[in-house]
Design an enzyme around this catalytic site. Structure first.
Site, short mmCIF file in Angstrom:
data_model
loop_
_atom_site.label_atom_id
_atom_site.label_comp_id
_atom_site.label_asym_id
_atom_site.label_seq_id
_atom_site.Cartn_x
_atom_site.Cartn_y
_atom_site.Cartn_z
CE LYS A 1 116.99 -27.35 88.20
NZ LYS A 1 117.48 -28.74 88.09
CB ILE B 1 116.78 -28.21 77.82
CG1 ILE B 1 117.28 -29.60 78.14
CG2 ILE B 1 115.51 -28.26 76.96
CD1 ILE B 1 116.34 -30.38 79.06
CD GLU C 1 125.57 -32.51 94.97
OE1 GLU C 1 126.54 -32.44 95.75
OE2 GLU C 1 125.55 -32.01 93.83
N GLY D 1 119.46 -27.22 82.42
CA GLY D 1 120.82 -27.26 81.89
C GLY D 1 120.89 -26.65 80.52
CE LYS E 1 119.81 -25.74 90.67
NZ LYS E 1 120.80 -26.27 89.76
CB VAL F 1 115.03 -24.09 84.30
CG1 VAL F 1 114.03 -25.23 84.21
CG2 VAL F 1 114.66 -23.15 85.43
CB THR G 1 131.02 -28.44 87.02
OG1 THR G 1 131.42 -29.15 88.18
CG2 THR G 1 130.77 -29.42 85.90
#
Lengths: 442, 442
Positions: B202, B133, B187, B131, B102, B129, B12
């Site tokens: 994180k 941001i 998941e 994504g 991470k 950490v 991804t």
């Protein structure tokens, strides 16, 4: 290796900056390498809340920016002059500059950045927008892989404080402003804040960074909050909105066949739907929402003013420059001898961004009418809006004031030019008494 | 001047990264200087949503990290191995590294950063950490003048999605988890998310950066959201709270006479009061609140996962390194020949942070009891808590379940050790049927 700081100004932000440098424990170790070398003030004999050796203070500000020992000049004077001249002098003398001065950068940014590029120095300005909120560096560095689509900010603490109190207390603008002035949340001359000029400076700076071009400040459409009334806030609430002063810069979708890209750039009170992340930003807090491809929406939130937050941003910029100096990244040149600057940190744009006229903006509107001849007037309103391709989402009679009926209209997305034309016609209807407010909806 | 990227992994995030590089228009001009040179994948014949020249792909990942032409290695494989080994090999071969991993950084960060310092290369990890941001770079650079007091984050999108849906729909944990798994928000093996392990990784990374020391992952107290029930969410709502999985790292105030500084570091479901900025962070969104002196509270908000946001962070790190390379800031050495790295970007900490035992935490608690012998049991609860210095803010009988009365207790700030001792005694009361939930309050 110590880095010598020349500080211009010892007001709120200058004092906050001195306090950080005087107390380096538990901060980044590099803070200990910063030496407060010279401090320029207006008068020497004013009582100060920070202690400084008398030899450090001077009223001769030009002597600081020309001093060969000074590595970094920190300009926290505010105002246009002598700030602009001192910044340019500092650059001409090879000093890196840190400034909190949004007014100077929004007006003279290109003169300053062009001079900096020629001299091979950095001009950093994190403190100029959003106080202590990291937004300038994230926009330059952390989001630099994105195609920025929009920057939407609550960037003026005074107006957000006033609007938040109007919302909570139901008070009217002028009474809350007077109270805010007494409490020190608004200036004696509140115009820069309440008329949106401060927010316009800030969005011009953010847009220039986000969209990679110069912005003419006169291209920024600017409307303040004086027209926002308690009634509007109440109706907005009923429709599921809060009213905030937003500064917005957005890429315009290109019409077919046109390849000149345009930006919208505007400051105005705006109805924001309750679930929107900016709707919960209250009191003196600021927040800046950035939309990018592919990051989506990210938001930065915090106190947009005050000694501590603003000094935090100033010291961060100073430390970033000190780190550049420590690893010898400064003073490097291209093979042709021109200065070599970090392409993410330096920003000297060559072209002006094209700004779309407000008439072409597509947005929703909220408008409040005081009318005679209710309910007959509703048909006339509807017909006139319809003639101008303005599609209405709702028309609500919200109350009676004496023999006048109050009507609130919310439109779908419409072209601003069409809406304003319809409004100009409606204003001349016999049955329309007044149109107390016209606001845009996010 | 082109910079050659060796990409490890084409899942991804890898695919999102390729998409940015393949479409540089309207991004920072430096994106055009990035060349996707080699891409390491597990199998060559899998259908891909991005087109790549066959010569670019290889299943021999080690050949990428040792290739003399590669400038920057991007590791987006996930998992501990072979990611850790490949990162270390890349460093040993003088490559700068960008990673979204991470798990590897939280466990092997010091090994990796020590190796990077020796080789004079950067290891950047914005994507690890939050994504897309921006939080790692702001913490390293924009907030580096601050004394960080606390870092409080909603850093796991799956658990925030589940808790938000439990809140909106009133559903129970297991049914919403099952639905989230079907929709792809959780998941098949949800343990890393719902048991708080991902959040623990994180917060260990953020705390290490914010407090300037190593963090042993085993020192992070970690409690997931499996025990949170629909009933708790309803009661929390009544008391003015929402329940979120928070990752918290905080400087402990020093008791008199003790000069060893300690940190709290913990992950657990937490009751947050409604006006708190983190209380409105819903669905898969993440937010990280940082408290510093003098900046106060700043918050960073956005999507914490997904191809686009995570790739945005990866590409930002790559561009930051490319900017370093472009201005020749890499490969410099001290006079003694050791590599010279930017003190804000490089992070190799020498000491471990001391972590306070959970028993010493001072916090408010929420606890729910199912009891016989109501109302007599209330006196017994009160006496037992009082004996252990646990001061109660409220004791409310919230309902009846058959012949059992349900009682919800909210405490004032108390020492966790005292509270847990009282709870251990109470658990043995004849009149206590069960204690279905014990949660901390922010």
């Amino acid at each position: 290796m110590a880095f010598k700081i020349g500080l211009l100004g010892l007001g709120t932000v200058g004092t906050g900056t001195v306090q950080i440098l005087a107390d380096p424990a538990q901060r980044h170790p590099l803070v200990q390498e910063l030496e407060l070398y010279r401090v320029g003030v207006r008068t020497l004999d004013k009582p100060r809340s920070v202690e400084l050796p008398a030899t450090c203070l001077t009223t001769d500000l030009a002597s600081i920016v020309t001093d060969p020992s000074v590595d970094i000049v920190v300009e926290v004077l505010g105002g246009l002059e002598p700030a602009r001249t001192l910044i340019l002098q500092a650059i001409a003398h090879g000093k890196h500059v840190v400034t909190a001065n949004k007014a100077v950068i929004a007006r003279y940014g290109e003169e300053i950045f062009t001079a900096a590029a020629q001299s091979g120095v950095y001009v950093l300005l994190e403190a100029a927008v959003g106080g202590g909120i990291p937004v300038i560096e994230p926009l330059k560095q952390s989001l630099c892989g994105n195609r920025i689509q929009a920057i939407i900010g609550i960037v003026n603490g005074t107006t957000n404080y006033i609007l938040t109190r109007m919302q909570r207390e139901g008070g009217d603008f002028s009474e809350i402003l007077a109270d805010a002035q007494q409490l020190g949340y608004a200036e004696a001359d509140p115009s820069a804040d309440v008329d949106g000029l401060d927010a316009a400076d800030k969005i011009a700076i953010l847009a220039s960074l986000g969209f990679g071009g110069r912005i003419k400040l006169s291209d920024v459409y600017c409307e303040g909050i004086r027209q926002v009334s308690a009634a509007d806030i109440t109706y907005a609430e009923k429709f599921g909105f809060v009213i905030k002063l937003l500064a917005i810069a957005r890429r315009e979708p290109l019409p077919l066949g046109i390849d000149l890209e345009q930006l919208q750039i505007r400051v105005h009170p705006t109805l924001i739907p309750h679930p929107h992340p900016l709707a919960n930003v209250n009191d003196v807090y600021n927040a800046i929402l950035i939309e990018g491809d592919p990051v989506g929406q990210v938001m930065f939130y915090g106190r947009g003013a005050g000694a501590g937050p603003t000094a935090s941003a100033v010291v961060a910029d100073v430390l970033n420059i000190a780190a550049l100096l420590q690893v010898g990244r400064s003073g490097l040149t291209h093979t042709d001898g021109t200065p070599l600057l970090d392409p993410l940190l330096a920003c000297s744009h060559q072209h002006y961004c094209a700004i779309a006229p407000m008439a072409e903006l597509v947005t929703r509107f909220y408008a409040r009418f005081l009318t005679q001849d209710y309910p007959g007037v509703i048909g006339k309103l509807g017909t006139c809006f319809g003639n101008h391709d303005v599609s209405l989402e709702s028309v609500v009679q919200t109350g009676l004031q004496g023999n006048l009926a109050e009507i609130v209209v919310v439109t779908h997305d419409v072209r601003e030019g069409n809406f304003q034309q319809a409004l100009a016609e409606i204003r001349n209807f016999d049955s329309i008494h007044t149109i107390p407010s016209v606001l845009r909806v996010l």
